[in-house]
Design an enzyme around this catalytic site. Structure first.
Site, PDB file in Angstrom:
ATOM      1  N   GLU A  82      33.754  33.922  28.759  1.00 49.33           N
ATOM      2  CA  GLU A  82      32.523  34.719  28.848  1.00 49.33           C
ATOM      3  C   GLU A  82      31.941  34.931  27.452  1.00 49.33           C
ATOM      4  OE1 GLU A  82      32.619  38.100  31.332  1.00 49.33           O
ATOM      5  OE2 GLU A  82      34.094  37.211  32.655  1.00 49.33           O
ATOM      6  N   GLY A 115      43.371  35.856  41.616  1.00 51.32           N
ATOM      7  CA  GLY A 115      42.290  35.449  42.523  1.00 51.32           C
ATOM      8  C   GLY A 115      42.733  35.019  43.897  1.00 51.32           C
ATOM      9  N   LYS A 172      46.675  43.099  35.132  1.00 50.05           N
ATOM     10  CA  LYS A 172      47.342  42.383  36.225  1.00 50.05           C
ATOM     11  C   LYS A 172      48.859  42.588  36.155  1.00 50.05           C
ATOM     12  CE  LYS A 172      43.617  38.977  36.498  1.00 50.05           C
ATOM     13  NZ  LYS A 172      43.097  37.725  35.910  1.00 50.05           N
ATOM     14  N   LYS A 230      40.891  44.849  39.155  1.00 47.95           N
ATOM     15  CA  LYS A 230      42.206  45.049  38.514  1.00 47.95           C
ATOM     16  C   LYS A 230      42.172  46.164  37.479  1.00 47.95           C
ATOM     17  CE  LYS A 230      40.128  41.450  36.820  1.00 47.95           C
ATOM     18  NZ  LYS A 230      39.809  40.069  37.064  1.00 47.95           N
ATOM     19  N   THR A 257      28.483  37.557  46.246  1.00 43.77           N
ATOM     20  CA  THR A 257      27.619  36.552  46.864  1.00 43.77           C
ATOM     21  C   THR A 257      28.426  35.652  47.795  1.00 43.77           C
ATOM     22  OG1 THR A 257      26.297  36.562  44.865  1.00 43.77           O
ATOM     23  CG2 THR A 257      25.978  34.699  46.332  1.00 43.77           C
TER      24      THR A 257
HETATM   25  N1  NAD Z   1      34.682  36.368  39.024  1.00 42.56           N
HETATM   26  C1  NAD Z   1      35.966  36.129  39.204  1.00 42.56           C
HETATM   27  O1  NAD Z   1      36.412  34.970  39.094  1.00 42.56           O
HETATM   28  C2  NAD Z   1      36.906  37.217  39.589  1.00 42.56           C
HETATM   29  C3  NAD Z   1      38.236  36.908  39.912  1.00 42.56           C
HETATM   30  C4  NAD Z   1      39.104  37.933  40.299  1.00 42.56           C
HETATM   31  C5  NAD Z   1      38.648  39.232  40.340  1.00 42.56           C
HETATM   32  N2  NAD Z   1      37.362  39.515  39.990  1.00 42.56           N
HETATM   33  C6  NAD Z   1      36.914  40.904  40.040  1.00 42.56           C
HETATM   34  O2  NAD Z   1      35.876  41.024  40.994  1.00 42.56           O
HETATM   35  C7  NAD Z   1      34.983  42.053  40.600  1.00 42.56           C
HETATM   36  C8  NAD Z   1      33.577  41.472  40.547  1.00 42.56           C
HETATM   37  O3  NAD Z   1      33.542  40.406  39.653  1.00 42.56           O
HETATM   38  P1  NAD Z   1      32.278  39.433  39.545  1.00 42.56           P
HETATM   39  O4  NAD Z   1      32.731  38.270  38.742  1.00 42.56           O
HETATM   40  O5  NAD Z   1      31.672  39.213  40.863  1.00 42.56           O
HETATM   41  O6  NAD Z   1      31.316  40.323  38.634  1.00 42.56           O
HETATM   42  P2  NAD Z   1      29.717  40.187  38.481  1.00 42.56           P
HETATM   43  O7  NAD Z   1      29.374  40.851  37.196  1.00 42.56           O
HETATM   44  O8  NAD Z   1      29.282  38.790  38.732  1.00 42.56           O
HETATM   45  O9  NAD Z   1      29.204  41.067  39.702  1.00 42.56           O
HETATM   46  C9  NAD Z   1      29.220  42.478  39.724  1.00 42.56           C
HETATM   47  C10 NAD Z   1      27.896  42.924  40.349  1.00 42.56           C
HETATM   48  O10 NAD Z   1      27.933  44.322  40.550  1.00 42.56           O
HETATM   49  C11 NAD Z   1      26.644  44.824  40.271  1.00 42.56           C
HETATM   50  N3  NAD Z   1      26.714  46.251  39.992  1.00 42.56           N
HETATM   51  C12 NAD Z   1      27.039  46.881  38.852  1.00 42.56           C
HETATM   52  N4  NAD Z   1      26.983  48.216  39.016  1.00 42.56           N
HETATM   53  C13 NAD Z   1      26.636  48.422  40.295  1.00 42.56           C
HETATM   54  C14 NAD Z   1      26.413  49.584  41.069  1.00 42.56           C
HETATM   55  N5  NAD Z   1      26.550  50.810  40.536  1.00 42.56           N
HETATM   56  N6  NAD Z   1      26.069  49.446  42.367  1.00 42.56           N
HETATM   57  C15 NAD Z   1      25.913  48.210  42.893  1.00 42.56           C
HETATM   58  N7  NAD Z   1      26.097  47.077  42.225  1.00 42.56           N
HETATM   59  C16 NAD Z   1      26.453  47.189  40.934  1.00 42.56           C
HETATM   60  C17 NAD Z   1      26.161  43.992  39.103  1.00 42.56           C
HETATM   61  O11 NAD Z   1      24.743  44.037  39.009  1.00 42.56           O
HETATM   62  C18 NAD Z   1      26.681  42.604  39.488  1.00 42.56           C
HETATM   63  O12 NAD Z   1      25.742  41.895  40.251  1.00 42.56           O
HETATM   64  C19 NAD Z   1      35.512  42.567  39.266  1.00 42.56           C
HETATM   65  O13 NAD Z   1      36.341  43.682  39.492  1.00 42.56           O
HETATM   66  C20 NAD Z   1      36.348  41.412  38.749  1.00 42.56           C
HETATM   67  O14 NAD Z   1      37.368  41.809  37.879  1.00 42.56           O
HETATM   68  C21 NAD Z   1      36.487  38.531  39.629  1.00 42.56           C
HETATM   69  N1  HSE Z   2      38.568  36.462  33.420  1.00 36.98           N
HETATM   70  C1  HSE Z   2      39.609  36.237  34.380  1.00 36.98           C
HETATM   71  C2  HSE Z   2      39.005  36.160  35.755  1.00 36.98           C
HETATM   72  C3  HSE Z   2      39.959  36.444  36.844  1.00 36.98           C
HETATM   73  O1  HSE Z   2      40.425  37.741  36.842  1.00 36.98           O
HETATM   74  C4  HSE Z   2      40.331  34.930  34.019  1.00 36.98           C
HETATM   75  O2  HSE Z   2      39.954  34.258  33.053  1.00 36.98           O
HETATM   76  O3  HSE Z   2      41.309  34.609  34.656  1.00 36.98           O
HETATM   77 NA    NA Z   3      45.641  37.077  44.583  1.00 42.00          NA
END
Ligand code: NAD
Ligand code: HSE
Ligand code: NA
Length: 437
Positions: free
Chosen positions: A194, A138, A209, A109, A23
């Protein structure tokens, strides 16, 4: 004022997943469109967003939404940004993109730590880019510095706090003296942990990581399975208090070290576990959900990277940075760094890794007790650095901090000490990091 050159053919971007990070990627792509065009030398055009439930994404123009991620990758796109997370279908989708010569930016990751080699091979075969700055710590620029800025140096150690959830919990335990269970409950209520905190509190997230960091730092393929992993569920209020008494703090650390044995042979040690570090160490002051990574390199010396390791906008910042890099490569021709795994070092088992222990015991307060405990250390060839004893009535509190020794020898020492009749209770056992051994 210099005139901007006319922009070239748009770089066409597919976004897979539109949750917390996705988003924010959409928002930044929209809000920064003009600047991105100027920086890349061509418009960066979002041509499709693959989601699971299209009616849930009012923030995205309806005509961009699709549930067919594979079809979107197959269409006329140059770059695929993956923020779905997890292994499948992300792995299959990204392999298809790379094999078709499309550049990939991912925050995943878990996927990189398990299947990074396969993804890099697909990228190399087609000449596509694979960037993943958001996957570790991040928003903090860390992987690009390791892959590029430090490519001429020799990294000896990477040690960091790479999981915000566990750092929030440990910081709160340190601040309040509360138990792990109470603090986890509070962190969940506040939205820091979570609903299923397993990946964070059991160290899986940090281990993935650590594998990525070690691979880049030591030019060696390291997978999540190679990483020794201990989480924070067994950290007690007594551990945190024992650390405090000695001017230390408990942190969940990801540690990647280059080890040289007696014959000059090199190996790496990659591990995630709670450890006590001196309060004067830069990592000890990293509190709440923040991340920080300490890097030591032969020529550069010590470097510290600090900032927000999670959250939609911070993580999207790293994704956008990668997107600009791969888009620029498309516009000017050429590509970013390939996988560098030429060193192919072996990963040393945890038991053979040199570590230091802090052991806090309740013992009987009578003559010969200290000698008995010290004898067990000597028997295992473990040298003692610090001993502190304080009497209280019939019992005494005995704290021992060791010099560096093989982790397996330290473990056996603690097991044997726990069985001594004069030892009433093993109050706390924890590794010590961040000071001279
Ligand atoms: N949120 C964080 O702070 C953060 C930080 C660093 C890295 N990440 C990484 O970023 C990635 C996304 O994390 P997030 O927090 O946005 O997760 P999230 O669960 O909020 O978003 C993932 C989205 O993908 C959608 N999805 C699942 N299967 C799908 C498919 N087959 N096709 C299309 N969409 C699909 C889900 O419905 C969901 O909306 C992950 O790999 C996570 O490890 C997240
Ligand atoms: N769950 C992870 C999000 C970032 O990868 C954290 O707490 O740092
Ligand atoms: Na980074």
């Amino acid at each position: 004022m210099s005139e901007r050159k006319p922009a070239g053919r748009p770089v066409r971007v597919a976004l897979l997943g539109c949750g917390t990070v996705g988003t924010e990627v959409v928002r930044l792509l929209h809000e920064q469109a003009d600047d991105l065009t100027a920086r890349v030398g061509a418009p960066v055009e979002l041509v499709g967003v693959a989601v699971r439930r299209p009616n849930k994404h009012r923030e995205v123009p309806a005509e961009l939404l699709t549930t067919d991620a594979a079809g979107l990758i197959d269409s006329d796109v140059d770059v695929v940004v993956e923020v779905i997370g997890g292994i499948e279908p992300a792995r299959t989708l990204l392999l298809a993109a790379l094999r078709a010569g499309k550049s990939v930016v991912t925050a995943n990751k878990a996927l990189l730590a398990e299947h990074g080699g396969e993804l890099f091979e697909a990228a190399d075969a087609s000449g596509a880019d694979l960037y993943f700055e958001a996957a570790v710590a991040g928003a903090i620029p860390l992987l690009r510095p390791l892959r590029e800025s430090l490519a001429g140096d020799r990294i000896t150690r990477v040690m960091g706090i790479v999981n915000g959830t566990t750092n929030f919990i440990l910081s709160a335990m340190d601040g309040t003296g509360a138990s792990y269970a109470e603090t986890l409950e509070e962190a969940t209520q506040l939205g820091y942990a979570e609903a299923d905190p397993t990946a964070d509190v059991d160290g899986f997230d940090a281990a993935a990581k650590a594998a990525i960091l070690a691979s880049l730092a030591f030019h060696t393929r390291v997978t999540a399975a190679d990483v020794h992993r201990e989480g924070i569920a067994s950290v007690t209020a007594a551990d945190v208090a024992a650390a405090r008494e000695l001017g230390r703090a408990v942190k969940l650390l990801a540690i990647c070290e280059r080890e040289v044995d007696e014959t000059g042979g090199e190996a790496v040690s990659v591990r995630v576990h709670p450890a006590m570090i001196p309060r004067s160490h830069p990592l000890a002051g990293v509190n709440g959900a923040f991340n920080a990574v300490f890097v030591e390199a032969e020529a550069a010396g010590q470097l510290m990277f600090y900032g927000q390791g999670a959250g939609g906008a911070p993580t999207a910042s790293a994704v956008l940075g990668d997107l600009v890099a791969v888009a620029r490569n498309r516009v000017v021709g050429g590509r970013g760094p390939r996988e560098s795994a030429y060193a192919d070092l072996s990963v040393r088992p945890m038991g053979q890794t040199p570590t230091r222990y802090h052991v806090s015991l309740d013992v009987a307060d009578r003559s010969g007790v200290l000698a008995q405990v010290a004898a067990v250390f000597a028997e295992h060839d473990v040298s003692i650095a610090v001993v502190r004893q304080q009497g209280r009535g019939e019992d005494a509190s005995l704290v021992v901090v060791t010099h560096s020794a093989q982790d397996s020898a330290l473990q056996s020492t603690v097991d044997k000490i726990a069985g001594l009749p004069v030892v009433r209770e093993v109050v706390s056992v924890m590794r010590v990091e961040g000071e001279e051994s």
